[in-house]
Write a protein that holds these residues in place. Sequence first.
Motif, PDB file in Angstrom:
ATOM      1  N   GLU A   1      30.933  73.021 -22.995  1.00 41.02           N
ATOM      2  CA  GLU A   1      31.825  73.082 -24.153  1.00 41.02           C
ATOM      3  C   GLU A   1      32.007  74.509 -24.648  1.00 41.02           C
ATOM      4  OE1 GLU A   1      30.138  70.429 -27.006  1.00 41.02           O
ATOM      5  OE2 GLU A   1      30.951  68.618 -26.047  1.00 41.02           O
TER       6      GLU A   1
ATOM      7  N   THR B   1      42.987  65.632 -16.924  1.00 36.30           N
ATOM      8  CA  THR B   1      42.801  66.039 -18.314  1.00 36.30           C
ATOM      9  C   THR B   1      43.428  65.030 -19.252  1.00 36.30           C
ATOM     10  OG1 THR B   1      42.767  68.368 -17.710  1.00 36.30           O
ATOM     11  CG2 THR B   1      43.287  67.860 -19.994  1.00 36.30           C
TER      12      THR B   1
ATOM     13  N   ASN C   1      39.912  67.044 -22.283  1.00 36.03           N
ATOM     14  CA  ASN C   1      40.034  68.437 -21.853  1.00 36.03           C
ATOM     15  C   ASN C   1      38.698  69.135 -21.665  1.00 36.03           C
ATOM     16  OD1 ASN C   1      41.652  70.527 -21.034  1.00 36.03           O
ATOM     17  ND2 ASN C   1      41.849  71.415 -23.079  1.00 36.03           N
ATOM     18  N   ASN C   2      37.603  68.404 -21.710  1.00 35.06           N
ATOM     19  CA  ASN C   2      36.293  68.999 -21.472  1.00 35.06           C
ATOM     20  C   ASN C   2      35.630  68.358 -20.260  1.00 35.06           C
ATOM     21  OD1 ASN C   2      36.109  70.888 -23.568  1.00 35.06           O
ATOM     22  ND2 ASN C   2      35.553  69.296 -25.039  1.00 35.06           N
TER      23      ASN C   2
ATOM     24  N   ASP D   1      38.080  75.354 -21.377  1.00 33.40           N
ATOM     25  CA  ASP D   1      38.360  73.940 -21.210  1.00 33.40           C
ATOM     26  C   ASP D   1      38.965  73.673 -19.840  1.00 33.40           C
ATOM     27  OD1 ASP D   1      41.145  74.574 -21.310  1.00 33.40           O
ATOM     28  OD2 ASP D   1      41.094  74.452 -23.496  1.00 33.40           O
ATOM     29  N   ARG D   2      39.166  72.403 -19.544  1.00 32.41           N
ATOM     30  CA  ARG D   2      39.634  72.007 -18.221  1.00 32.41           C
ATOM     31  C   ARG D   2      40.992  72.645 -17.891  1.00 32.41           C
ATOM     32  NH1 ARG D   2      38.854  66.971 -15.148  1.00 32.41           N
ATOM     33  NH2 ARG D   2      37.716  66.131 -16.930  1.00 32.41           N
TER      34      ARG D   2
END
Length: 844
Positions: free
Chosen positions: A739, A275, A280-281, A743-744
């Motif tokens: 999205e 990340t 973070n996506n 998020d991750r």
Amino acid sequence: MQMPFCVWERSPVPPENAITINGTVVVAKNLGLSAPGKSTTLRLFSGTQIDHGTRKGKLSAEAPLRGGKKRKHGKTSTATYHVTFVVEAEFGTPGAVAVKNGNRADQFFLRHVQLELAHDRTIHFECNSWVYPYKKTSSDRLFFINTSYLPSKTPEALLLLRDEELRSLRGNGRGERKDWERVYDYDYYNDLGNPDNPDHVRPVMGGTRTQPYPRRCRTGRALSNTDEVTETRKHVINLDFYIPPDERFSPGKLAEVLTLGVQAVTHFVVPEMKTMIQGNNFRSIEQLTKDLYTRPSQQPAADGEVMERLKTSVPSHKTYKQVAKNVKDNPVKFPIPQVIQHDLEAWRSDDEFAREMLAGLNPVAIKRLQKFPPVSSGGKRSSITAQHVESQLADVTIEMAMHQNRLYILDHHDYLMPYLRRINTLGVCIYASRTLLFLKADGTLKPVLIELSLPATDGYGDGEISRIFLPASHGSDAHLWQLAKAHVSVNDSGYHQLISHWLFTHAAVEPFVIATRRQLSAMHPIHKLLEPHFKDTMQINTLARSILLNAGGILERTMYPGKYALEMSSAIYGDWRFTDQSLPNDLVKRGMASRDPTLPGGLSLHIDDYPYAVDGLDVWRAIDGWVRSYCAHFYHHDAEVAGDTELQAWWDDVRSVGHGDRQGDPACWLALDTVDHLAETLSTLVWIASALHAAVNFGQYGYAGFPPNRPTRCRRFVPQPGTPEMTQLEADPDKFFLEMLPDRFTATLGLALIEVLSNHTSDEVYLGQRATSTWTDEGELLQLLDRFREELRRVEKRVVERNKDPRLNNRRGPVKVPYTLLFPDVAGTEKGLTGRGIPNSVSI
């Protein structure tokens, strides 16, 4: 305060009037546990001869332990000691043993005590308990023989001991509990928030009409000076909440759970390093799977950049070394979830979306549609029209479909709508949903439509804005349909974790554990029946309050309701009924079955290929048969149930205190006035603790381990036609989809949690098993348990046969995952992420 048992002195027994009783004492020794020591002594109470001065059984002199031979048992080890009692010839048969730990500081874990009597007779005391130093407890630790007695049939020599032991376990309801105290009392859920932090203020759950909740175990911590109702926490993550010593994990399980936790943290840390590097996506499904998962045979080392960032992120060099070693010794990524092992795209299909409502990790929410259009609890009609539905049914009308029991609904609307405005201020985008499904001729369900609703934008009243989405396979409509299904999955994920899993199993069972310890003697047959079904429940619930359910905890950080999670579950608990929790009653209430006394089990399923219900009814009948035969062994007439003072006190404790917020609903509970009512009550409790929990817990990683299949929150609403968001969706549907999902960081944190929760530990005791064959000395009960075990083996064979039947499309589905969540696994040989096996208790 606990009652002292060892306050008498005994004169030596004259040699001419003495006999000896030899015994062995087995103590757990793994993980560097303390040994009993030379100052540890035992005394025997007679179970047949009374000391008229004390009105208890005759008491032997103290006898010290000798030896301490160590033995290995797989990952655990024990030490065996010897003890010799000298008693008078008229002492009678021992009925209890009192153990005094003379060590000044250390406790030890006592497995069992066994005595050798004349004529090759043995007497067994099953202990499995911590024995703390006498200096701390001011009392000996008392254990009764493994013979069961109803209160009215207890030997007179043991009556007062039985009563004193129960009174000591209840405590006095005052003061902060200490580690060594065996006290069971109730409290509200008032320990989840921190009123000194405005972001962590949480309401007290339980004790009021507006916030009803089951009770938890009382710890007695000081209350906050800020609000004088919230219990203080020493740390944000608090791992030292009190629970009675006998409710803690065994030393071996504690080590294993910690190891699983470290492994899960490792699996979380490495993607989290990604990340920092990549953002973070997730950019694509392919990237998500590449970054998160690895096959067991493929264990790539973390790259240098990841390890360098890891070194700068952990709090100390020592911690880094421990995590780095675990990264080296274990796969650095998560294992591949079952749902994508055979096909990376099958989870997207409508067939799989619907099938998981019958055979996934939350198969307990779907209902048969019995009124059209659906009407909310407040009387407001859904925006779904007959035209919407019939456009998907070809030549079948709504009336025909309902008459033929072919319309079903997954309804996440009424309970959620009152919270949506507040939830959607937390940075998430959540709808309340209704999903209609049609039962096809091949026994599978076809999604007919999805209704997504939001509160009216004016912010006042109960008005709603709803959108209807219909199945589509091409173009923009297909993209919108996929997004709508994801929002439904988010609703269902939240309901599953908060309600089906936490509230209806974990939280619902804890009051029964407390009431059983407080009101049913260890000698009571119902105590012995229920004991394996309470293993580790209070410990795992305590950990949940410490790191999952607390303000700012993992559940609030990963699930969409956020800080309103427990408040929303409280509203649902307000309609909870214990009588509805038996599988037959639950199926009838949801309209998934009808009563039919001409059929085996008295039920007719409306969906023949409903794996949870079909396998579940087999398991239910096995449990019910075992419980009824067990109860009939001790209670020969209804009057014996009604006249059992301990049993009635237990039932009153459960209803008026443990689940006291539901005592006003007479339909919530059966009266314990007949053997039949007792058996149904106990079967329901055993079902909840074992099979129901297994069905909603151990499939978590298999299905939710792939976040797109079971997302836990959404970051975007479904776009409206003609908007810039719609243009973005049409330009790159997968990018928009990812999205929209967590998020991750959130996804990997959630994976780390469910990886631990989905594991079977090595000390698991499965349905039909007992930890030891010496739990009772009654041969007939052992034979009844053997019959129960054999019936469960027959259930296993039927599950295997059904999963092989190609006509049963819901057993495997497009993802080719066989339904094994209610495969009992009586042998209990497989551990880890097996997706099968029914442990006796809510133990993880």
